[in-house]
Design an enzyme around this catalytic site. Structure first.
Site, PDB file in Angstrom:
ATOM      1  N   GLY A   1       1.877   8.499   7.007  1.00 39.27           N
ATOM      2  CA  GLY A   1       2.478   6.848   6.294  1.00 39.27           C
ATOM      3  C   GLY A   1       3.110   7.449   4.997  1.00 39.27           C
TER       4      GLY A   1
ATOM      5  N   THR B   1     -10.200  -0.433  11.507  1.00 36.84           N
ATOM      6  CA  THR B   1      -9.770   0.848  10.699  1.00 36.84           C
ATOM      7  C   THR B   1     -10.148   1.288   9.016  1.00 36.84           C
ATOM      8  OG1 THR B   1      -7.584   1.349  11.620  1.00 36.84           O
ATOM      9  CG2 THR B   1      -7.569   2.322   9.815  1.00 36.84           C
TER      10      THR B   1
ATOM     11  N   THR C   1      -7.338   0.909  -3.782  1.00 32.49           N
ATOM     12  CA  THR C   1      -7.322   0.107  -3.897  1.00 32.49           C
ATOM     13  C   THR C   1      -6.656  -0.538  -5.129  1.00 32.49           C
ATOM     14  OG1 THR C   1      -5.098  -2.172  -3.416  1.00 32.49           O
ATOM     15  CG2 THR C   1      -6.828  -1.454  -1.798  1.00 32.49           C
ATOM     16  N   ASP C   2      -5.920  -1.033  -5.611  1.00 30.47           N
ATOM     17  CA  ASP C   2      -5.892  -2.158  -7.092  1.00 30.47           C
ATOM     18  C   ASP C   2      -6.545  -3.660  -6.493  1.00 30.47           C
ATOM     19  OD1 ASP C   2      -3.702  -2.927  -6.255  1.00 30.47           O
ATOM     20  OD2 ASP C   2      -2.993  -3.234  -7.953  1.00 30.47           O
ATOM     21  N   GLU C   3      -6.706  -4.058  -5.351  1.00 32.53           N
ATOM     22  CA  GLU C   3      -6.538  -5.058  -4.242  1.00 32.53           C
ATOM     23  C   GLU C   3      -8.017  -5.248  -4.528  1.00 32.53           C
ATOM     24  OE1 GLU C   3      -4.737  -6.300  -2.037  1.00 32.53           O
ATOM     25  OE2 GLU C   3      -2.534  -5.701  -2.947  1.00 32.53           O
TER      26      GLU C   3
ATOM     27  N   TYR D   1      -7.522  -7.767   4.516  1.00 26.42           N
ATOM     28  CA  TYR D   1      -6.706  -6.376   3.809  1.00 26.42           C
ATOM     29  C   TYR D   1      -7.517  -6.118   3.091  1.00 26.42           C
ATOM     30  CZ  TYR D   1      -4.898  -2.570   1.549  1.00 26.42           C
ATOM     31  OH  TYR D   1      -5.249  -1.270   0.180  1.00 26.42           O
TER      32      TYR D   1
ATOM     33  N   LYS E   1     -10.831  -2.629   2.358  1.00 28.86           N
ATOM     34  CA  LYS E   1     -11.140  -1.512   1.307  1.00 28.86           C
ATOM     35  C   LYS E   1     -12.363  -2.012   0.826  1.00 28.86           C
ATOM     36  CE  LYS E   1      -8.132   0.718   1.047  1.00 28.86           C
ATOM     37  NZ  LYS E   1      -7.930   1.991   1.872  1.00 28.86           N
TER      38      LYS E   1
ATOM     39  N   ARG F   1       2.596  -7.647  -9.971  1.00 30.62           N
ATOM     40  CA  ARG F   1       1.863  -6.056  -9.312  1.00 30.62           C
ATOM     41  C   ARG F   1       2.715  -5.399 -11.113  1.00 30.62           C
ATOM     42  NH1 ARG F   1       0.038 -10.033  -6.893  1.00 30.62           N
ATOM     43  NH2 ARG F   1      -0.364 -10.121  -5.027  1.00 30.62           N
TER      44      ARG F   1
HETATM   45  P1  NAD Z   1       1.320   3.331   5.332  1.00 30.04           P
HETATM   46  O1  NAD Z   1       0.744   2.301   6.092  1.00 30.04           O
HETATM   47  O2  NAD Z   1       2.170   3.822   5.481  1.00 30.04           O
HETATM   48  O3  NAD Z   1       0.205   4.514   6.051  1.00 30.04           O
HETATM   49  C1  NAD Z   1      -1.067   3.844   6.636  1.00 30.04           C
HETATM   50  C2  NAD Z   1      -1.354   5.938   7.465  1.00 30.04           C
HETATM   51  O4  NAD Z   1      -2.260   5.748   8.241  1.00 30.04           O
HETATM   52  C3  NAD Z   1      -0.394   5.962   9.329  1.00 30.04           C
HETATM   53  O5  NAD Z   1       0.391   6.908   9.038  1.00 30.04           O
HETATM   54  C4  NAD Z   1      -0.985   5.213  10.150  1.00 30.04           C
HETATM   55  O6  NAD Z   1      -0.357   5.888  11.396  1.00 30.04           O
HETATM   56  C5  NAD Z   1      -2.651   5.745   9.266  1.00 30.04           C
HETATM   57  N1  NAD Z   1      -3.748   5.140  10.469  1.00 30.04           N
HETATM   58  C6  NAD Z   1      -3.774   3.899  10.612  1.00 30.04           C
HETATM   59  N2  NAD Z   1      -4.558   3.104  11.360  1.00 30.04           N
HETATM   60  C7  NAD Z   1      -5.110   4.835  11.492  1.00 30.04           C
HETATM   61  C8  NAD Z   1      -6.637   4.536  12.227  1.00 30.04           C
HETATM   62  N3  NAD Z   1      -7.317   4.002  12.762  1.00 30.04           N
HETATM   63  N4  NAD Z   1      -6.512   6.157  12.566  1.00 30.04           N
HETATM   64  C9  NAD Z   1      -6.309   7.663  11.941  1.00 30.04           C
HETATM   65  N5  NAD Z   1      -4.719   7.029  11.216  1.00 30.04           N
HETATM   66  C10 NAD Z   1      -4.547   5.874  11.294  1.00 30.04           C
HETATM   67  O7  NAD Z   1       0.017   3.296   3.945  1.00 30.04           O
HETATM   68  P2  NAD Z   1      -0.073   3.608   2.580  1.00 30.04           P
HETATM   69  O8  NAD Z   1       1.010   2.581   1.324  1.00 30.04           O
HETATM   70  O9  NAD Z   1       0.403   5.221   2.461  1.00 30.04           O
HETATM   71  O10 NAD Z   1      -1.296   3.624   2.418  1.00 30.04           O
HETATM   72  C11 NAD Z   1      -2.282   5.169   2.038  1.00 30.04           C
HETATM   73  C12 NAD Z   1      -3.417   4.568   1.583  1.00 30.04           C
HETATM   74  O11 NAD Z   1      -3.323   4.303   0.001  1.00 30.04           O
HETATM   75  C13 NAD Z   1      -4.040   3.495   2.074  1.00 30.04           C
HETATM   76  O12 NAD Z   1      -5.521   3.301   2.854  1.00 30.04           O
HETATM   77  C14 NAD Z   1      -3.669   2.034   1.451  1.00 30.04           C
HETATM   78  O13 NAD Z   1      -5.251   1.420   1.164  1.00 30.04           O
HETATM   79  C15 NAD Z   1      -3.764   2.474  -0.386  1.00 30.04           C
HETATM   80  N6  NAD Z   1      -3.028   1.770  -1.302  1.00 30.04           N
HETATM   81  C16 NAD Z   1      -1.905   2.387  -1.213  1.00 30.04           C
HETATM   82  C17 NAD Z   1      -1.091   1.303  -1.797  1.00 30.04           C
HETATM   83  C18 NAD Z   1       0.430   1.366  -1.481  1.00 30.04           C
HETATM   84  O14 NAD Z   1       1.347   0.197  -1.889  1.00 30.04           O
HETATM   85  N7  NAD Z   1       0.966   1.464  -0.604  1.00 30.04           N
HETATM   86  C19 NAD Z   1      -1.480   1.489  -3.020  1.00 30.04           C
HETATM   87  C20 NAD Z   1      -3.091   1.757  -3.532  1.00 30.04           C
HETATM   88  C21 NAD Z   1      -4.008   2.253  -2.609  1.00 30.04           C
HETATM   89  O1  TDX Z   2       8.857 -10.361   1.749  1.00 33.41           O
HETATM   90  C1  TDX Z   2       8.072  -9.942   0.732  1.00 33.41           C
HETATM   91  N1  TDX Z   2       7.998 -10.749  -0.462  1.00 33.41           N
HETATM   92  C2  TDX Z   2       7.262 -11.087  -1.615  1.00 33.41           C
HETATM   93  O2  TDX Z   2       7.786 -11.848  -2.305  1.00 33.41           O
HETATM   94  C3  TDX Z   2       7.056  -9.449   0.153  1.00 33.41           C
HETATM   95  C4  TDX Z   2       6.194  -8.021   1.824  1.00 33.41           C
HETATM   96  C5  TDX Z   2       6.406  -9.068  -0.439  1.00 33.41           C
HETATM   97  N2  TDX Z   2       6.504 -10.638  -2.202  1.00 33.41           N
HETATM   98  C6  TDX Z   2       5.146 -10.366  -3.030  1.00 33.41           C
HETATM   99  C7  TDX Z   2       4.002  -9.803  -2.672  1.00 33.41           C
HETATM  100  C8  TDX Z   2       3.265  -9.716  -3.726  1.00 33.41           C
HETATM  101  O3  TDX Z   2       3.090  -9.580  -4.418  1.00 33.41           O
HETATM  102  O4  TDX Z   2       5.478  -9.259  -3.275  1.00 33.41           O
HETATM  103  C9  TDX Z   2       4.348  -8.406  -4.071  1.00 33.41           C
HETATM  104  C10 TDX Z   2       3.839  -7.547  -3.214  1.00 33.41           C
HETATM  105  O5  TDX Z   2       4.538  -7.302  -2.039  1.00 33.41           O
HETATM  106  P1  TDX Z   2       3.219  -6.028  -0.733  1.00 33.41           P
HETATM  107  O6  TDX Z   2       4.312  -4.627  -0.976  1.00 33.41           O
HETATM  108  O7  TDX Z   2       4.035  -6.662   0.725  1.00 33.41           O
HETATM  109  O8  TDX Z   2       2.684  -5.813  -1.927  1.00 33.41           O
HETATM  110  P2  TDX Z   2       1.004  -5.890  -1.834  1.00 33.41           P
HETATM  111  O9  TDX Z   2       0.849  -7.372  -1.843  1.00 33.41           O
HETATM  112  O10 TDX Z   2       1.189  -6.257  -3.584  1.00 33.41           O
HETATM  113  O11 TDX Z   2       0.070  -4.640  -1.183  1.00 33.41           O
HETATM  114  C11 TDX Z   2       0.402  -3.372  -2.362  1.00 33.41           C
HETATM  115  O12 TDX Z   2      -0.175  -2.714  -3.031  1.00 33.41           O
HETATM  116  C12 TDX Z   2      -1.884  -2.443  -2.563  1.00 33.41           C
HETATM  117  C13 TDX Z   2       0.026  -2.730  -0.823  1.00 33.41           C
HETATM  118  O13 TDX Z   2       0.557  -3.374   0.185  1.00 33.41           O
HETATM  119  C14 TDX Z   2      -0.796  -2.211  -0.538  1.00 33.41           C
HETATM  120  O14 TDX Z   2      -1.673  -1.329   0.474  1.00 33.41           O
HETATM  121  C15 TDX Z   2      -2.188  -1.498  -1.521  1.00 33.41           C
HETATM  122  O15 TDX Z   2      -3.135  -1.681  -1.516  1.00 33.41           O
END
Ligand code: NAD
Ligand code: TDX
Length: 342
Positions: free
Chosen positions: A10, A99, A124-126, A148, A152, A212
């Site tokens: 991911g 998951t 996550t901060d969420e 979600y 978490k 955010r």
């Molecule tokens: P992502 O959705 O890009 O990637 C998730 C990965 O996990 C993918 O490769 C997917 O194939 C794999 N996956 C999903 N279900 C699975 C399962 N059952 N078994 C094995 N693999 C599985 O997510 P990301 O944005 O890279 O986030 C990674 C981690 O960081 C997550 O735990 C998310 O909660 C956390 N996180 C993300 C953000 C953000 O802003 N993206 C912020 C804070 C925390």
């Molecule tokens: O199309 C959009 N329009 C919009 O206004 C989308 C996709 C989002 N938004 C808003 C919703 C949120 O306030 O933007 C903000 C960010 O949205 P996302 O990118 O979906 O992120 P968020 O919901 O904040 O969650 C992300 O941060 C915490 C990650 O997806 C999570 O995995 C992580 O834990």
């Protein structure tokens, strides 16, 4: 050091794998990933031939295959695997509970069986929920408000219970919103950039004033590596970028950088239960481990926009569905794929 990384195909996991090979060329990495719609081996094309890298396809909820991979006795497990998109959790909560919570218990149980010396849960901060003023330190009560973040938070409590009950060497990392290359174009920053590259409007939820805190993905990778090396067992570490912005501010920055005006903003119906503001107090990791975010927000956003401009081959295949078709052929295993990109 041999690390088992789950969810390494991911966004953050693939950036972390690349970061680790650059920083520690002697490390070995096993990447265990189910390859859901969000898992993409094209994120790791440049490391796939590295003899110290191995990919194993599997689900963290599947005890048998998790046992097989953990029986290789990695020095550490870092669990990035998750269903990660809030909007999908609102329309399909079950896969999130499975998951993001049950998968974590499976990993914990089997890590306990093999006496793994370090287990890092990527949270996550969420989990702290929405907060109008001030910031949440690690002891702040958990108050998640969407499926979600609730899944978490459940995992975080379970991880803590394994520390107290079994004295397992677990640590938890709670970061704010990441952005950077290889982020799936369903999250706000890559969705808006790629829509504008396609000359489409950007769907801004509600009044656009939700806040955010943005963190460049490589700053998060550095924090996780530091926690892996020096973090204290049983502890939680917040990792915030210190860049709180409304979604409207983010949208305007992207529009300006891409030479588009505000007529490209499409104000759409709000997300259900949309958390107004997340805010992390990251003093602990700064004071105890000496971490500081290094990347300037606006410069990193520009660099990220440039990356999507230069890598149309990567995101166009995803947005058109061609990538899913390709990977379904390569990895036919019967699990369901989802695709809901606007
Ligand atoms: P992502 O959705 O890009 O990637 C998730 C990965 O996990 C993918 O490769 C997917 O194939 C794999 N996956 C999903 N279900 C699975 C399962 N059952 N078994 C094995 N693999 C599985 O997510 P990301 O944005 O890279 O986030 C990674 C981690 O960081 C997550 O735990 C998310 O909660 C956390 N996180 C993300 C953000 C953000 O802003 N993206 C912020 C804070 C925390
Ligand atoms: O199309 C959009 N329009 C919009 O206004 C989308 C996709 C989002 N938004 C808003 C919703 C949120 O306030 O933007 C903000 C960010 O949205 P996302 O990118 O979906 O992120 P968020 O919901 O904040 O969650 C992300 O941060 C915490 C990650 O997806 C999570 O995995 C992580 O834990």
């Amino acid at each position: 050091m041999k690390i088992l990384i789950t969810g390494g195909a991911g966004f953050i996991g693939s950036n972390f794998i690349r970061y680790i090979f650059k920083k520690h060329p002697d490390y070995k990495i096993i990447n265990f990933d189910k390859l859901t719609y969000a898992g993409n081996l094209e994120n790791l094309k440049d490391v796939e031939d590295n003899p110290d890298y191995k990919f194993v396809k599997g689900d963290i909820c599947d005890k048998k295959i998790v046992d097989e991979v953990i029986s290789e006795k990695p020095d550490a497990i870092i669990n990035f695997a998750a269903e990660s998109h809030v909007d999908r959790s609102i329309s399909d909560p079950h896969s999130f509970l499975k998951t993001d919570m049950q998968g974590v218990i499976t990993l914990l149980e089997i890590a306990k069986k093999y006496n793994i010396k370090r287990f890092i849960q990527i949270s996550t901060d969420e989990v702290y929920g929405s907060i109008n003023e001030t910031s949440c330190a690690e002891k702040h009560p958990l108050n998640p408000s969407n499926p979600y973040s609730a899944s978490k938070a459940a995992a975080d409590l379970m991880v803590h219970s394994y520390f107290v009950t079994y004295k397992m060497p677990v640590l938890t990392v709670r970061s704010s919103n990441n952005f950077g290359p290889y982020q799936y174009p369903e999250k706000i920053i890559p969705l808006f950039i790629t829509n504008l590259l396609e000359d489409k409007k950007v769907p801004l939820y509600g009044d656009g004033l939700n806040i955010r805190d943005w963190l460049y993905v490589l700053d998060n990778c550095e924090a996780i590596d530091l926690i892996l090396d020096k973090g204290k067992e049983g502890e939680v570490y917040n990792v915030g970028g210190g860049n709180e912005k409304t979604n409207l501010e983010i949208t305007r920055l992207i529009l300006r950088e891409m030479g588009k005006d505000e007529s490209y903003i499409d104000y759409v119906e709000d997300r259900l239960g949309h958390d107004r503001r997340y805010s992390l107090d990251s003093s602990k990791i700064k004071e105890t481990l000496g971490w500081q975010p290094k990347y300037n927000f606006e410069q990193s956003l520009k660099k990220t926009i440039q990356w999507y401009r230069n890598n149309e081959w990567w995101w166009k295949k995803i947005k058109s569905g061609e990538y899913l078709e390709y990977y379904k052929k390569q990895y036919e295993t019967g699990y369901k794929t989802q695709k809901r990109i606007s």
